[in-house]
Design an enzyme around this catalytic site. Sequence first.
Site, short mmCIF file in Angstrom:
data_model
loop_
_atom_site.label_atom_id
_atom_site.label_comp_id
_atom_site.label_asym_id
_atom_site.label_seq_id
_atom_site.Cartn_x
_atom_site.Cartn_y
_atom_site.Cartn_z
N GLY A 11 0.93 -1.07 -0.09
CA GLY A 11 0.21 -0.03 0.20
C GLY A 11 0.96 0.99 0.28
O GLY A 11 0.53 2.39 -0.25
N ALA A 12 1.82 1.11 0.32
CA ALA A 12 2.67 2.18 0.00
C ALA A 12 3.09 2.95 -0.90
O ALA A 12 4.53 3.52 -1.33
CB ALA A 12 4.28 2.05 1.14
N GLY A 16 -1.07 2.18 -4.02
CA GLY A 16 -1.32 2.00 -2.46
C GLY A 16 -1.33 3.72 -2.30
O GLY A 16 -2.61 4.53 -1.55
N LEU A 82 -1.61 -5.48 -3.61
CA LEU A 82 -1.06 -4.74 -4.33
C LEU A 82 0.66 -5.71 -4.48
O LEU A 82 0.91 -5.54 -5.37
CB LEU A 82 -1.15 -3.74 -4.36
CG LEU A 82 -2.16 -2.76 -4.10
CD1 LEU A 82 -2.09 -0.88 -3.76
CD2 LEU A 82 -3.21 -2.80 -5.40
N ALA A 83 1.20 -5.97 -3.64
CA ALA A 83 2.47 -5.97 -3.16
C ALA A 83 3.13 -7.16 -4.26
O ALA A 83 2.48 -8.37 -4.48
CB ALA A 83 2.84 -6.50 -2.18
N ALA A 84 4.01 -6.59 -4.50
CA ALA A 84 4.45 -7.40 -6.27
C ALA A 84 5.85 -6.61 -6.38
O ALA A 84 6.00 -5.17 -6.18
CB ALA A 84 3.13 -7.44 -6.81
N THR A 86 7.57 -5.93 -9.91
CA THR A 86 6.29 -5.12 -11.57
C THR A 86 7.36 -4.87 -12.50
O THR A 86 7.14 -4.55 -12.98
CB THR A 86 5.78 -3.80 -10.81
OG1 THR A 86 6.96 -3.23 -10.78
CG2 THR A 86 5.41 -4.29 -9.49
N TYR A 192 7.35 -12.15 -15.79
CA TYR A 192 5.99 -11.24 -14.17
C TYR A 192 4.85 -11.48 -14.74
O TYR A 192 4.29 -11.90 -13.97
CB TYR A 192 6.62 -9.74 -14.95
CG TYR A 192 5.62 -8.40 -14.55
CD1 TYR A 192 5.04 -8.48 -13.52
CD2 TYR A 192 4.62 -7.75 -15.19
CE1 TYR A 192 4.16 -7.87 -12.83
CE2 TYR A 192 3.96 -7.68 -14.93
CZ TYR A 192 3.75 -7.03 -13.52
OH TYR A 192 2.66 -6.10 -13.03
N1 LIG Z 1 1.04 0.53 -12.06
C1 LIG Z 1 0.95 -0.27 -13.04
O1 LIG Z 1 0.78 0.24 -14.01
C2 LIG Z 1 0.94 -1.74 -12.76
C3 LIG Z 1 0.29 -2.52 -14.26
C4 LIG Z 1 -0.33 -3.72 -14.19
C5 LIG Z 1 -0.82 -4.43 -12.81
N2 LIG Z 1 0.19 -3.52 -11.77
C6 LIG Z 1 0.00 -4.25 -10.39
O2 LIG Z 1 -1.16 -3.68 -9.28
C7 LIG Z 1 -0.14 -3.88 -8.00
C8 LIG Z 1 0.52 -2.62 -7.75
O3 LIG Z 1 1.33 -1.90 -8.74
P1 LIG Z 1 2.44 -0.59 -8.50
O4 LIG Z 1 2.30 0.15 -9.75
O5 LIG Z 1 1.43 0.32 -7.70
O6 LIG Z 1 4.11 -0.89 -8.25
P2 LIG Z 1 5.18 -0.31 -7.14
O7 LIG Z 1 5.98 -1.11 -6.95
O8 LIG Z 1 4.65 1.28 -6.80
O9 LIG Z 1 3.94 -0.70 -5.54
C9 LIG Z 1 4.61 -2.25 -4.93
C10 LIG Z 1 4.77 -1.61 -3.06
O10 LIG Z 1 4.90 -3.61 -3.20
C11 LIG Z 1 5.89 -3.15 -1.74
N3 LIG Z 1 6.43 -4.33 -1.82
C12 LIG Z 1 6.81 -4.92 -3.08
N4 LIG Z 1 7.59 -5.96 -2.36
C13 LIG Z 1 6.93 -6.61 -1.57
C14 LIG Z 1 6.63 -7.19 -0.42
N5 LIG Z 1 8.10 -8.70 -0.27
N6 LIG Z 1 5.75 -7.60 0.83
C15 LIG Z 1 5.84 -5.74 1.17
N7 LIG Z 1 5.27 -5.04 -0.01
C16 LIG Z 1 5.93 -5.17 -1.11
C17 LIG Z 1 6.24 -1.79 -2.92
O11 LIG Z 1 7.91 -1.19 -1.61
C18 LIG Z 1 5.65 -0.88 -2.75
O12 LIG Z 1 5.60 -0.18 -2.01
C19 LIG Z 1 1.25 -4.45 -8.36
O13 LIG Z 1 0.56 -6.05 -8.20
C20 LIG Z 1 1.22 -4.74 -10.10
O14 LIG Z 1 2.04 -6.07 -10.02
C21 LIG Z 1 0.54 -2.27 -11.95
#
Ligand SMILES: NC(=O)c1ccc[n+]([C@@H]2O[C@H](COP(=O)([O-])OP(=O)(O)OC[C@H]3O[C@@H](n4cnc5c(N)ncnc54)[C@H](O)[C@@H]3O)[C@@H](O)[C@H]2O)c1
Length: 381
Positions: A11-12, A16, A82-84, A86, A192
Amino acid sequence: MPSEKVLVTGGAGFIGSHLVPALVSMGHEVRVLDNLSPQIHGALPQGLGWLEGNGIGFVRGSVCDRAVLTAALKGVDAVVHLAAETGTGQSMYEVSRYSEVNVGGTANLLDVLTNEPGLQVKRVVLASSRSIYGEGAYVCETCADGLRHAPDPRSPEELAAHRWEPVCPACGWALAAVPTRESDAVKPASIYAATKYAQEDLVRIGCSSLGIGYVILRLQNVYGEGQSLNNPYTGILSIFSTRVRRGLHLPIFEDGLETRDFVHVEDVANAFISGLTSAEPANCVINVGSGERTTVLEIATHLSEAFGAPPDLKTTAQFRVGDIRHNCADIGRLNAILEYSPKVTLAEGMQRFASWVKTQDLPEDRLDKANEELRARKLMG
Ligand SMILES: NC(=O)c1ccc[n+]([C@@H]2O[C@H](COP(=O)([O-])OP(=O)(O)OC[C@H]3O[C@@H](n4cnc5c(N)ncnc54)[C@H](O)[C@@H]3O)[C@@H](O)[C@H]2O)c1
């Protein structure tokens, strides 16, 4: 939905940072579990003041840590996962890390939900990705036979020969991309994407057996204020915005006519809220996008203009193995099931993004380094 306690893993991060404050403003109690990954947040995370107070409970830890996750799930009614990791390109050579966090973290979530007593989670909303479709849906306008095709990934040889468009297996002419539906074939073309599809299976099967409602959102290219400007592995707009600010040209892969569906993060956050709150969404998969296709040349031009800079675009004919040619979501289910339609136009979203970027420190341009890593692994030509 009455006020609920929601756990937002990751969520950070970018999405999120829009979703969590929106949930709080609706009266929900929100707990964030995030390990503040240095690749996203830097070695010394900054700009996370919004996580303090406002009724947000912040736990720094990993979704892969069973004890931490179990504690974070206590008293929670719903989970947004959301955590992943990416980065599509990076996933091709950091296979274990991507699998451990994305698949392992989701498996851990379901294991805890299955085996820890006293939990009361009623709904899980998963952030999946359009990448699981691979090239997505196409039709052949030459054969005009009404068939929907799901082309295989373009081979390195095809890309090296600049044969950018997938072709019809029957007549050999270029296929035409059409908006991809949730019922179209799934063909992950990167590690991915494979991990995101594995997450979907885990959530679908695990939640069904537990009687927990689930909503899987397949996100298109999300952009907007708050996206990581430091991560060179994701986000074409982040990479380009740094180069525009540094007065560097924008290198355009392939012929620049590849297309993406850009959806503003505010619309994505609202789709998650609909997924959490709507009465009858449970147990479904839903595309989240704008439903509109934009070429990379167009987006680079829009972005330059939003910064007030003359577009300095160089089409390089370079390519990355695993990149798709086109994508655009059919958002019929988003409209019908979640009763949501994206509101932020590309022009408005681009202005908002550029205005926010200008308030941020100017990052290093790490594009060449990221490309070098791909080239060294023969993943770029
Ligand atoms: N942004 C996009 O364009 C997009 C597109 C398709 C899917 N998604 C999916 O949406 C989700 C969120 O994406 P986002 O753009 O906010 O990514 P982001 O990288 O900004 O946020 C992901 C957050 O997960 C945290 N994180 C990573 N590994 C972790 C762990 N092991 N435990 C706890 N926290 C962890 C990171 O610190 C980060 O704050 C992801 O699952 C991503 O696959 C995003």
